[in-house]
Design a protein around this motif. Structure first.
Motif, mmCIF file in Angstrom:
data_model
loop_
_atom_site.group_PDB
_atom_site.id
_atom_site.type_symbol
_atom_site.label_atom_id
_atom_site.label_comp_id
_atom_site.label_asym_id
_atom_site.label_seq_id
_atom_site.Cartn_x
_atom_site.Cartn_y
_atom_site.Cartn_z
ATOM 1 N N SER A 41 0.854 -1.185 0.000
ATOM 2 C CA SER A 41 0.000 0.000 0.000
ATOM 3 C C SER A 41 0.892 1.237 0.000
ATOM 4 O O SER A 41 2.002 1.212 0.541
ATOM 5 C CB SER A 41 -0.868 -0.013 1.260
ATOM 6 O OG SER A 41 -1.453 1.245 1.490
ATOM 7 N N GLU A 42 0.399 2.304 -0.591
ATOM 8 C CA GLU A 42 1.151 3.557 -0.587
ATOM 9 C C GLU A 42 1.071 4.259 0.759
ATOM 10 O O GLU A 42 1.805 5.211 1.006
ATOM 11 C CB GLU A 42 0.642 4.475 -1.694
ATOM 12 C CG GLU A 42 0.938 3.940 -3.077
ATOM 13 C CD GLU A 42 0.389 4.822 -4.179
ATOM 14 O OE1 GLU A 42 -0.032 5.969 -3.901
ATOM 15 O OE2 GLU A 42 0.364 4.362 -5.323
ATOM 16 N N SER A 78 1.054 0.768 -11.688
ATOM 17 C CA SER A 78 1.713 2.046 -11.428
ATOM 18 C C SER A 78 2.829 2.244 -12.436
ATOM 19 O O SER A 78 3.668 1.367 -12.620
ATOM 20 C CB SER A 78 2.296 2.076 -10.012
ATOM 21 O OG SER A 78 1.261 2.026 -9.073
#
Length: 163
Positions: free
Chosen positions: A30-31, A116
């Protein structure tokens, strides 16, 4: 409006070991770095776990949980724990499975994955097409109708799926 999509959301996977005490790299993390902070809770391989050690190695999160987990196990949190997003912003998992068509109506496929990229995210479709998540390409994201409309000109005429 009823919620669509999974009730559990992936925040990463158990990756290769780091050290000898049970720590591991988090794959596809997760970012949100708070997801891996000491004391954070999650489901690891379907059972509750708490982060007891956390650091970065080479810019990647390395964590140790309060119990052993198998390599490759999914790390998840309940969808309800996700913070709300601003308008016209979406979590990647919300886009997976949506039908993608051009503004003229030509069906291009369904979103298989959101990848991404260096400059922008990319929609990978089940038809093999890849579309940039940029304002010039994406015209409409309609979660309720499960569809994305893209501008013409991003796909060659012979590359689209037959409707």
């Amino acid at each position: 409006m009823p919620s669509k999509g999974p009730q559990l959301v992936s925040i990463g996977r158990v990756g290769k070991p780091h050290g000898l005490k049970g720590a591991f790299f988090v794959e596809r993390p997760s970012e949100d770095p708070d997801r891996f902070a000491v004391g954070a809770t999650m489901l690891a391989g379907g059972a509750a776990a708490t982060v007891v050690e956390s650091k970065l190695s080479g810019g990647r999160p390395v964590i140790r949980l309060d119990r052993e987990v198998e390599r490759g196990a999914e790390l998840q949190i309940p969808r309800a724990e996700l913070p709300p997003l601003p308008a016209d912003t979406y979590y990647a998992f919300e886009l997976v499975g949506l039908e993608v068509s051009e503004s003229g109506g030509r069906t291009l496929g369904r979103v298989r994955e959101v990848v991404s990229g260096v400059a922008n995210d990319v929609l990978e479709l089940d038809s093999g097409l890849a579309l940039p998540m940029v304002e010039e390409c994406i015209e409409i994201v309609d979660l309720a109708a499960a569809r994305i409309v893209v501008s013409t000109g991003f796909v060659e005429p012979d590359q689209a799926r037959e409707s």
